[in-house]
Design a protein around this motif. Structure first.
Motif, short mmCIF file in Angstrom:
data_model
loop_
_atom_site.label_atom_id
_atom_site.label_comp_id
_atom_site.label_asym_id
_atom_site.label_seq_id
_atom_site.Cartn_x
_atom_site.Cartn_y
_atom_site.Cartn_z
N PRO A 120 0.80 -1.22 0.00
CA PRO A 120 0.00 0.00 0.00
C PRO A 120 0.84 1.28 0.00
O PRO A 120 0.49 2.25 -0.68
N LEU A 121 1.95 1.27 0.74
CA LEU A 121 2.81 2.46 0.75
C LEU A 121 3.38 2.71 -0.64
O LEU A 121 3.50 3.86 -1.08
N ALA A 124 0.66 4.16 -2.85
CA ALA A 124 0.49 5.58 -2.52
C ALA A 124 1.61 6.40 -3.13
O ALA A 124 1.38 7.52 -3.63
N VAL A 127 0.96 6.86 -6.89
CA VAL A 127 -0.10 7.86 -7.09
C VAL A 127 0.44 9.27 -6.84
O VAL A 127 0.17 10.21 -7.61
N ALA A 128 1.22 9.42 -5.78
CA ALA A 128 1.80 10.73 -5.47
C ALA A 128 2.75 11.18 -6.57
O ALA A 128 2.75 12.35 -6.97
N GLY A 277 6.81 10.68 -3.28
CA GLY A 277 6.37 9.46 -3.94
C GLY A 277 7.52 8.49 -4.17
O GLY A 277 7.40 7.28 -3.95
#
Length: 296
Positions: A120-121, A124, A127-128, A277
């Motif tokens: 998940p990190l 994320a 996406v960032a 990110g």
């Protein structure tokens, strides 16, 4: 805390990021592919010469020869060649930001085509990274930035990501500088052919061109590559790649100081988001700490 590894990581990030500013200086006065081919030839001669004096062997394993061929073509010829051409029209800071997305591309391609799990990190972080680049591009496009230049920079970053996925896990086995030098020869040969077919020899000889060429040849071209391999051997590829999150910061800072390139609020916000990110993606690759039972 490994102070030496930290110093090596910071030095690599600064040298790698500064290459875009020196490249911008070079292409202002010389044909990009010709200059880059000559740079690789000189770097290769120096690297192989020093490696031979250190007792390193050119008798490499099959995996090492594959690394020489793949990185010589994808990193030196395609990645740097496309960036050098692009920086005739694209600012050094923007080229550095696009190139710094390479770790994000590696994670994304590994997820899409190799079935690698992304935590998940890491998701994320991806996406960032996309959001940060979108913010920067949205700001730059309204200012009339060159779309072909952006496309060339993006293609270069993609080529480097593919190369990284292709040869990961290959050990240098004590022949770091020899491998680096041989990779330079591959890039020099490919770019020499491309330059002969597409460029004419028109050079505006200036002191800035000479200094920028010498710096690019020795520092980002040879020393930074050697430091990177040594850093990977010291702390591993995943931990070493974490230092890539500094590249957007260093890239725009060096361009602002030496070239006077201006940065807007959207650029600063985008750089921070992209860097976050990259860091998130790299941290997500670390193995979780083992759970140790504690006697009560």
């Amino acid at each position: 805390m490994d102070i030496r590894a930290i110093f090596m990581g910071l030095a690599f990030a600064l040298m790698w990021s500064s290459a875009f500013t020196s490249a911008r200086m070079i292409v202002a006065d010389a044909p990009p592919l010709t200059a880059l081919s000559l740079r690789f030839l000189i770097s290769g001669l120096i690297g192989v010469g020093i490696a031979g004096a250190m007792g390193q062997s050119w008798r490499l394993s099959r995996g090492q020869w594959r690394s020489v061929a793949v990185f010589g073509l994808c990193q030196n010829a395609l990645y740097l060649g496309l960036n050098f051409v692009a920086m005739q029209w694209v600012e050094a800071s923007l080229a550095a930001i696009i190139a710094s997305t390479m770790p994000l591309l590696v994670a994304l391609l590994g997820w899409l085509f190799f079935g690698e799990k992304v935590r998940p990190l890491g998701i994320a972080g991806l996406v960032a990274g996309v959001a940060g680049v979108a913010i920067i591009m949205g700001s730059r496009l309204t200012g009339g930035v060159s779309l072909p230049g952006i496309a060339l920079c993006g293609a270069g970053a993609l080529a480097l990501a593919v190369a990284t996925l292709t040869v990961r896990g290959t050990s240098s086995k004590g022949n770091v500088l020899m491998i680096v030098g041989l990779q330079m020869f591959v890039g020099a040969g490919v770019l020499a052919v491309a330059a002969a077919l597409t460029e004419s020899w028109q050079v505006n000889w200036t002191p800035r061109l000479g200094l920028a060429f010498a710096y690019t040849t020795l520092v980002p071209g040879l020393i930074a590559t050697w430091v990177w391999f040594r850093l990977v051997d010291r702390i591993g590829a995943v931990r070493a790649a974490t230092y890539h999150f500094l590249n957007p910061f260093f890239g725009v800072a060096v361009a602002a100081v030496l070239l006077g390139e201006t940065l807007g609020l959207a650029d600063i916000v985008g750089v921070v988001i992209v860097a976050a990110g990259i860091l998130a993606v790299q941290l997500s690759k670390r193995a979780p700490a083992p759970v140790v039972a504690v006697a009560r």
